[in-house]
Design an enzyme around this catalytic site. Structure first.
Site, PDB file in Angstrom:
ATOM      1  N   GLY A 110       0.691  -1.283  -0.036  1.00  0.00           N
ATOM      2  CA  GLY A 110       0.010  -0.053  -0.042  1.00  0.00           C
ATOM      3  C   GLY A 110       0.821   1.199  -0.130  1.00  0.00           C
ATOM      4  CB  ALA A 169      -0.083   9.711   2.308  1.00  0.00           C
ATOM      5  CE  LYS A 177      -3.786   7.667  14.697  1.00  0.00           C
ATOM      6  NZ  LYS A 177      -3.140   7.445  13.388  1.00  0.00           N
ATOM      7  CG  ASN A 227      -8.917   8.246  13.126  1.00  0.00           C
ATOM      8  OD1 ASN A 227      -8.514   9.665  13.464  1.00  0.00           O
ATOM      9  ND2 ASN A 227      -8.005   7.554  13.395  1.00  0.00           N
ATOM     10  CB  SER A 247      -8.089  11.343   6.226  1.00  0.00           C
ATOM     11  OG  SER A 247      -8.456  10.509   7.121  1.00  0.00           O
ATOM     12  CD  GLU A 273      -8.621   4.043   6.780  1.00  0.00           C
ATOM     13  OE1 GLU A 273      -8.445   5.014   7.557  1.00  0.00           O
ATOM     14  OE2 GLU A 273      -8.112   3.014   6.732  1.00  0.00           O
TER      15      GLU A 273
HETATM   16  P1  NAD Z   1      -4.100   7.130   0.859  1.00  0.00           P
HETATM   17  O1  NAD Z   1      -5.289   7.276   0.532  1.00  0.00           O
HETATM   18  O2  NAD Z   1      -2.900   8.003   0.815  1.00  0.00           O
HETATM   19  O3  NAD Z   1      -3.512   5.874  -0.125  1.00  0.00           O
HETATM   20  C1  NAD Z   1      -4.482   4.602   0.120  1.00  0.00           C
HETATM   21  C2  NAD Z   1      -4.500   3.813  -1.396  1.00  0.00           C
HETATM   22  O4  NAD Z   1      -5.334   4.676  -2.277  1.00  0.00           O
HETATM   23  C3  NAD Z   1      -2.995   3.570  -1.758  1.00  0.00           C
HETATM   24  O5  NAD Z   1      -3.027   2.315  -2.585  1.00  0.00           O
HETATM   25  C4  NAD Z   1      -2.975   4.497  -3.134  1.00  0.00           C
HETATM   26  O6  NAD Z   1      -2.179   4.080  -4.099  1.00  0.00           O
HETATM   27  C5  NAD Z   1      -4.397   4.653  -3.496  1.00  0.00           C
HETATM   28  N1  NAD Z   1      -4.448   5.977  -4.099  1.00  0.00           N
HETATM   29  C6  NAD Z   1      -4.403   7.274  -3.524  1.00  0.00           C
HETATM   30  N2  NAD Z   1      -4.814   8.366  -4.458  1.00  0.00           N
HETATM   31  C7  NAD Z   1      -5.336   7.486  -5.520  1.00  0.00           C
HETATM   32  C8  NAD Z   1      -5.856   7.826  -6.843  1.00  0.00           C
HETATM   33  N3  NAD Z   1      -5.926   9.122  -7.158  1.00  0.00           N
HETATM   34  N4  NAD Z   1      -5.962   7.062  -7.755  1.00  0.00           N
HETATM   35  C9  NAD Z   1      -5.851   5.717  -7.463  1.00  0.00           C
HETATM   36  N5  NAD Z   1      -5.509   5.256  -6.311  1.00  0.00           N
HETATM   37  C10 NAD Z   1      -5.239   6.089  -5.181  1.00  0.00           C
HETATM   38  O7  NAD Z   1      -3.827   6.298   2.354  1.00  0.00           O
HETATM   39  P2  NAD Z   1      -3.008   6.791   3.454  1.00  0.00           P
HETATM   40  O8  NAD Z   1      -3.480   8.282   3.950  1.00  0.00           O
HETATM   41  O9  NAD Z   1      -1.459   6.623   3.207  1.00  0.00           O
HETATM   42  O10 NAD Z   1      -3.371   5.839   4.736  1.00  0.00           O
HETATM   43  C11 NAD Z   1      -3.116   4.457   4.855  1.00  0.00           C
HETATM   44  C12 NAD Z   1      -3.489   3.807   6.213  1.00  0.00           C
HETATM   45  O11 NAD Z   1      -2.861   4.687   7.283  1.00  0.00           O
HETATM   46  C13 NAD Z   1      -4.975   4.220   6.618  1.00  0.00           C
HETATM   47  O12 NAD Z   1      -5.321   3.372   7.422  1.00  0.00           O
HETATM   48  C14 NAD Z   1      -4.943   5.566   7.225  1.00  0.00           C
HETATM   49  O13 NAD Z   1      -6.094   5.910   7.966  1.00  0.00           O
HETATM   50  C15 NAD Z   1      -3.529   5.543   8.041  1.00  0.00           C
HETATM   51  N6  NAD Z   1      -3.002   6.746   8.572  1.00  0.00           N
HETATM   52  C16 NAD Z   1      -2.896   7.837   7.712  1.00  0.00           C
HETATM   53  C17 NAD Z   1      -2.280   8.866   7.715  1.00  0.00           C
HETATM   54  C18 NAD Z   1      -2.109  10.144   7.114  1.00  0.00           C
HETATM   55  O14 NAD Z   1      -1.467  11.227   7.470  1.00  0.00           O
HETATM   56  N7  NAD Z   1      -2.243   9.982   5.800  1.00  0.00           N
HETATM   57  C19 NAD Z   1      -1.815   9.070   9.365  1.00  0.00           C
HETATM   58  C20 NAD Z   1      -1.779   8.003  10.056  1.00  0.00           C
HETATM   59  C21 NAD Z   1      -2.420   6.800   9.648  1.00  0.00           C
END
Ligand code: NAD
Length: 309
Positions: free
Chosen positions: A7, A10, A185, A189, A258, A270
């Site tokens: 995954g 971000a 957490k 959320n 988010s 989520e």
């Molecule tokens: P994200 O939304 O950035 O990415 C999740 C998935 O969606 C990835 O596989 C990504 O490639 C895909 N994706 C994103 N944009 C896309 C697009 N435009 N087209 C196609 N696919 C796309 O997820 P994240 O924010 O990294 O979160 C991952 C986990 O970490 C979650 O459980 C989240 O709650 C948790 N988390 C996030 C943060 C944060 O600041 N982002 C902080 C702490 C925990």
């Protein structure tokens, strides 16, 4: 040390780039083809308060990756956990350690359907990031991680993972009770994500509503009842204090959740792993959770509206 990030959104990109800088062999796995292609062609661009850097890092679709992982870190959104683990079982041996640092309740249960609990580790993190577009991630400030083996066993392997993360500059500590942290957490959320989304407000603005304490306590009391029925020692007052602290406009006057951004972009949220997970577990224990139920359905209606447009 071969590390696979399952995954590469971000957080996966933020963690993957830090680990690659510290000389681990890192592969970012993701199903977004354009993102994978861009990272392989131009490198991953990571921006932070110091500027922007480009890091050469391997990225792959799960099916195209063919080397086994020593450590696999899960960073999909929770609703993608099952499809991701299914698509990367060929990369996991019985020696692979699998760590989930995702938000939400239920990721441990999903992963343990496919791999032995013996190889499963879990944690939470306060690091934050945003995927600006294919191949570009913004890393916000610093943060912390706490983690442990899901059964509190495998101390040596846990310490090894803690030190790998620390060597990459990702500040990590051993947790004494990771389910408590994951639930606290998730409780945080389950309050702020839907309230921001339903009111289209920043966290700071929500905090200015006169009766906000009644709304937050209503949600949290239900989460606490369910947590205790599940033998999780969630501390509601602690969650309440953290929520109070982020209502401070100095901390989050401009911060939208988010989930708000997911709805704006027409993406699934989520919610099933936050308020939805509370409802599911409440049914098992015959506990009424009306605040969480209403919130859950309102977010599902927003998700449905977006899909229907
Ligand atoms: P994200 O939304 O950035 O990415 C999740 C998935 O969606 C990835 O596989 C990504 O490639 C895909 N994706 C994103 N944009 C896309 C697009 N435009 N087209 C196609 N696919 C796309 O997820 P994240 O924010 O990294 O979160 C991952 C986990 O970490 C979650 O459980 C989240 O709650 C948790 N988390 C996030 C943060 C944060 O600041 N982002 C902080 C702490 C925990």
């Amino acid at each position: 040390m071969n590390i696979i990030i399952a995954g590469a959104g971000a957080m996966g990109c933020r963690f993957g780039s830090a680990l690659a800088y510290s000389s681990c062999q890192v592969t970012l796995l993701d199903n977004w083809q354009e993102h994978i292609h861009k990272i392989n062609r131009d490198g991953l661009i990571v921006t932070n308060e110091k500027g922007s850097s480009q890091i050469l890092i391997r990225a792959s679709l799960p099916g195209n990756c063919d080397h086994k992982a020593d450590l696999m870190i899960f960073f999909t959104k929770s609703m993608q956990t099952e499809s991701m683990i299914k698509s990367c079982l060929h990369l996991i041996t019985e020696k692979t350690e699998v760590l989930t640092l995702q938000n939400g309740i239920g990721n441990i249960e999903v992963l343990s359907q496919y791999i032995s609990e013996n190889q499963l580790f879990a944690g939470t993190t306060t690091y934050a990031a945003n995927l600006e577009g294919p191949g570009t991630v913004e890393a916000f400030g610093s943060g912390t991680i706490e983690m442990m083996h899901v059964k509190g066993e495998r101390k040596k392997q846990t310490k090894k993972i803690v030190s790998i993360l620390n060597e990459a500059g990702l500040r990590t500590e051993l947790s004494a009770d990771i389910l408590k942290s994951i639930w606290e957490k998730a409780a945080f959320n389950a309050v702020l994500n839907p309230l921001c989304t339903l009111t289209s407000s920043t966290v700071g603005t929500i905090g200015t509503y006169g009766a906000i304490v009644d709304v937050v306590s209503g949600i949290l009391k239900e989460v606490e009842l369910v947590a205790h029925a599940e033998n999780v020692r969630l501390d509601r007052q602690k969650v309440m204090r953290v929520i109070d602290s982020v209502f401070d406009p100095a901390m989050s006057a401009h911060h939208y959740s988010s989930m708000y951004h997911d709805i704006q972009k027409g993406r699934p949220t989520e919610i099933d792993f936050l308020n939805g997970a509370i409802i599911q577990k409440a049914q098992k224990h015959k506990i009424a959770v009306p605040y969480n139920t209403l919130i859950y359905h309102l977010i599902k209606m927003l998700e449905n509206n977006r899909i229907a447009i």
